[in-house]
Structures are given as structure tokens and as C-alpha cells.
Motif scaffolding. Structure first.
Motif, PDB file in Angstrom:
ATOM      1  N   ALA A  23      51.827  42.708  51.106  1.00 60.68           N
ATOM      2  CA  ALA A  23      51.498  42.780  49.679  1.00 60.68           C
ATOM      3  C   ALA A  23      50.009  43.064  49.503  1.00 60.68           C
ATOM      4  O   ALA A  23      49.179  42.661  50.310  1.00 60.68           O
ATOM      5  CB  ALA A  23      51.859  41.466  48.996  1.00 60.68           C
ATOM      6  N   LEU A  24      49.691  43.778  48.430  1.00 60.38           N
ATOM      7  CA  LEU A  24      48.311  44.111  48.129  1.00 60.38           C
ATOM      8  C   LEU A  24      47.547  42.845  47.771  1.00 60.38           C
ATOM      9  O   LEU A  24      47.974  42.062  46.932  1.00 60.38           O
ATOM     10  CB  LEU A  24      48.273  45.091  46.952  1.00 60.38           C
ATOM     11  CG  LEU A  24      46.911  45.663  46.621  1.00 60.38           C
ATOM     12  CD1 LEU A  24      46.494  46.675  47.679  1.00 60.38           C
ATOM     13  CD2 LEU A  24      46.942  46.320  45.260  1.00 60.38           C
ATOM     14  N   GLU A  25      46.415  42.637  48.406  1.00 60.36           N
ATOM     15  CA  GLU A  25      45.546  41.494  48.106  1.00 60.36           C
ATOM     16  C   GLU A  25      44.543  41.938  47.043  1.00 60.36           C
ATOM     17  O   GLU A  25      43.846  42.919  47.223  1.00 60.36           O
ATOM     18  CB  GLU A  25      44.816  41.034  49.371  1.00 60.36           C
ATOM     19  CG  GLU A  25      45.750  40.572  50.464  1.00 60.36           C
ATOM     20  CD  GLU A  25      45.035  40.222  51.761  1.00 60.36           C
ATOM     21  OE1 GLU A  25      43.880  39.745  51.712  1.00 60.36           O
ATOM     22  OE2 GLU A  25      45.630  40.432  52.827  1.00 60.36           O
ATOM     23  N   TRP A  26      44.489  41.212  45.941  1.00 63.33           N
ATOM     24  CA  TRP A  26      43.606  41.547  44.821  1.00 63.33           C
ATOM     25  C   TRP A  26      42.603  40.424  44.659  1.00 63.33           C
ATOM     26  O   TRP A  26      42.983  39.279  44.449  1.00 63.33           O
ATOM     27  CB  TRP A  26      44.442  41.690  43.551  1.00 63.33           C
ATOM     28  CG  TRP A  26      43.661  42.264  42.422  1.00 63.33           C
ATOM     29  CD1 TRP A  26      42.947  41.570  41.500  1.00 63.33           C
ATOM     30  CD2 TRP A  26      43.494  43.638  42.111  1.00 63.33           C
ATOM     31  NE1 TRP A  26      42.353  42.429  40.629  1.00 63.33           N
ATOM     32  CE2 TRP A  26      42.676  43.704  40.980  1.00 63.33           C
ATOM     33  CE3 TRP A  26      43.966  44.818  42.678  1.00 63.33           C
ATOM     34  CZ2 TRP A  26      42.308  44.915  40.400  1.00 63.33           C
ATOM     35  CZ3 TRP A  26      43.600  46.015  42.092  1.00 63.33           C
ATOM     36  CH2 TRP A  26      42.779  46.057  40.966  1.00 63.33           C
ATOM     37  N   ASN A  27      41.295  40.738  44.777  1.00 69.35           N
ATOM     38  CA  ASN A  27      40.257  39.724  44.673  1.00 69.35           C
ATOM     39  C   ASN A  27      39.132  40.197  43.779  1.00 69.35           C
ATOM     40  O   ASN A  27      38.810  41.382  43.754  1.00 69.35           O
ATOM     41  CB  ASN A  27      39.657  39.411  46.051  1.00 69.35           C
ATOM     42  CG  ASN A  27      40.685  38.952  47.043  1.00 69.35           C
ATOM     43  OD1 ASN A  27      41.079  39.731  47.903  1.00 69.35           O
ATOM     44  ND2 ASN A  27      41.156  37.734  46.927  1.00 69.35           N
ATOM     45  N   TYR A  28      38.527  39.241  43.074  1.00 72.51           N
ATOM     46  CA  TYR A  28      37.329  39.520  42.297  1.00 72.51           C
ATOM     47  C   TYR A  28      36.134  39.035  43.104  1.00 72.51           C
ATOM     48  O   TYR A  28      36.130  37.927  43.629  1.00 72.51           O
ATOM     49  CB  TYR A  28      37.388  38.845  40.924  1.00 72.51           C
ATOM     50  CG  TYR A  28      38.385  39.545  40.036  1.00 72.51           C
ATOM     51  CD1 TYR A  28      39.691  39.099  39.934  1.00 72.51           C
ATOM     52  CD2 TYR A  28      38.024  40.688  39.341  1.00 72.51           C
ATOM     53  CE1 TYR A  28      40.613  39.778  39.143  1.00 72.51           C
ATOM     54  CE2 TYR A  28      38.939  41.361  38.546  1.00 72.51           C
ATOM     55  CZ  TYR A  28      40.231  40.907  38.458  1.00 72.51           C
ATOM     56  OH  TYR A  28      41.135  41.583  37.689  1.00 72.51           O
ATOM     57  N   VAL A  76      36.296  48.207  45.777  1.00 72.86           N
ATOM     58  CA  VAL A  76      36.456  48.756  47.120  1.00 72.86           C
ATOM     59  C   VAL A  76      37.900  48.491  47.545  1.00 72.86           C
ATOM     60  O   VAL A  76      38.380  47.371  47.502  1.00 72.86           O
ATOM     61  CB  VAL A  76      35.435  48.189  48.135  1.00 72.86           C
ATOM     62  CG1 VAL A  76      35.505  46.700  48.263  1.00 72.86           C
ATOM     63  CG2 VAL A  76      35.599  48.850  49.490  1.00 72.86           C
ATOM     64  N   HIS A  77      38.596  49.568  47.840  1.00 71.05           N
ATOM     65  CA  HIS A  77      39.985  49.508  48.296  1.00 71.05           C
ATOM     66  C   HIS A  77      39.935  49.550  49.818  1.00 71.05           C
ATOM     67  O   HIS A  77      39.222  50.354  50.395  1.00 71.05           O
ATOM     68  CB  HIS A  77      40.729  50.714  47.732  1.00 71.05           C
ATOM     69  CG  HIS A  77      42.141  50.813  48.183  1.00 71.05           C
ATOM     70  ND1 HIS A  77      42.791  52.009  48.276  1.00 71.05           N
ATOM     71  CD2 HIS A  77      43.038  49.890  48.581  1.00 71.05           C
ATOM     72  CE1 HIS A  77      44.027  51.825  48.693  1.00 71.05           C
ATOM     73  NE2 HIS A  77      44.195  50.534  48.901  1.00 71.05           N
ATOM     74  N   CYS A  88      38.888  44.800  46.289  1.00 70.18           N
ATOM     75  CA  CYS A  88      37.845  43.840  45.920  1.00 70.18           C
ATOM     76  C   CYS A  88      37.110  44.443  44.737  1.00 70.18           C
ATOM     77  O   CYS A  88      36.577  45.552  44.833  1.00 70.18           O
ATOM     78  CB  CYS A  88      36.901  43.612  47.096  1.00 70.18           C
ATOM     79  SG  CYS A  88      35.500  42.543  46.710  1.00 70.18           S
ATOM     80  N   VAL A  89      37.091  43.741  43.605  1.00 67.48           N
ATOM     81  CA  VAL A  89      36.590  44.270  42.337  1.00 67.48           C
ATOM     82  C   VAL A  89      35.401  43.455  41.839  1.00 67.48           C
ATOM     83  O   VAL A  89      35.413  42.227  41.912  1.00 67.48           O
ATOM     84  CB  VAL A  89      37.708  44.222  41.265  1.00 67.48           C
ATOM     85  CG1 VAL A  89      37.204  44.726  39.929  1.00 67.48           C
ATOM     86  CG2 VAL A  89      38.924  45.000  41.723  1.00 67.48           C
TER      87      VAL A  89
END
Length: 151
Positions: A23-28, A76-77, A88-89
């Protein structure tokens, strides 16, 4: 959340090259003080000069900098050769410490990668004022994928 991840993967090709992608990991991104030099493993979106993303294998930091004062988010993907992938956003706006130099900013996501594996990164942006940036089709201006780097 699952629908968001599916949309993100399907619409901008955020799939990993590994056959069994996780699964795609989404982080701020959070504050890390000062970044590494741009001489580290970085992917720059040069025109328009929108974002920079770097990987520092000393600490497994995915660093992200916003190069334009335009109220867009920078991200950054990343993807590994063993199936992990994520974004990472930063939502902290223009990073004056990055723009116009090879110095770097102050935002990063701290990840724990498997040693001896490989990672690729690319940088892009999304207009968070007008769109939901957790939907991949709302991201644009991606840089090319970097070369593979050993973690």
C-alpha cells in the motif's frame, strides 16, 4: 482511504516496479532543522522550478522542499525495489533555504528502509488550495524518476 490510495496509484502511475507492491505510504513532512546539501541523492523539478526531493540514506530521510511561493504543496514520491512506495508532502509553503541554491530546506519524512536495497525518487507539486492532494490526479509537474540508489 483505500479508494484514495487506489485513485493515487491508478491516475499518476504511482505503482512500484516490484510485482507485489504494498500500500502507498502517505506522510506529511515534519521539521528536521537543516537539510543535507543538494549534493545528496536528489530529484529536482527544474522547470517550472516547483519542488525538490532528496533521500539521505544516513537516517533514511525523505526530504522535500517547496521552490515556489505559489501556495502549492511540494512532494517527493518514492519507491523501492522490494515493493514499498509512498509520498512525503510538505504543506509548510515556500522554503527560501532551498530556492536558488543547492542548499536544502527543513522538512522531511523519516522512513526505515531495508539496508542494501534500492530506492528511486521524484519531486512534484499539488495545488492544495483548490484540490485534495491525497488524490494522485491532482499532482503535476513531476520530475523524472531518479536513478536507483542503494539504501
Amino acid at each position: 482511504m483505500a479508494a484514495t490510495l487506489l485513485t493515487l496509484t491508478a491516475t499518476v502511475g504511482l505503482a512500484s516496479p516490484a510485482s507485489a507492491a504494498s500500500a502507498l505510504e502517505w506522510n506529511y513532512a515534519s521539521s528536521i532543522g537543516n537539510w543535507v546539501s543538494g549534493a545528496k541523492f536528489c530529484a529536482w523539478k527544474a522547470y517550472p522550478a516547483a519542488a525538490v526531493g532528496c533521500f539521505d540514506h544516513d537516517g533514511d530521510l525523505l526530504q522535500v522542499g517547496d521552490l515556489m511561493d505559489d501556495s502549492m504543496r511540494a512532494g517527493v514520491h518514492w519507491r523501492t525495489d522490494y515493493g514499498r512506495r509512498g509520498v512525503c508532502v510538505t504543506t509548510h509553503g515556500f522554503d527560501a533555504g532551498v530556492a536558488g541554491s543547492y542548499a536544502a530546506g527543513s522538512r522531511a519524512c523519516n522512513k526505515n528502509m531495508k539496508e542494501g536495497t534500492k530506492i528511486q525518487i521524484r519531486a512534484g507539486r499539488c495545488n492544495g488550495s483548490a484540490h485534495n492532494c491525497e488524490i494522485g490526479s491532482n499532482w503535476r509537474d513531476w520530475s523524472a524518476w531518479s536513478n536507483w540508489m542503494t539504501v
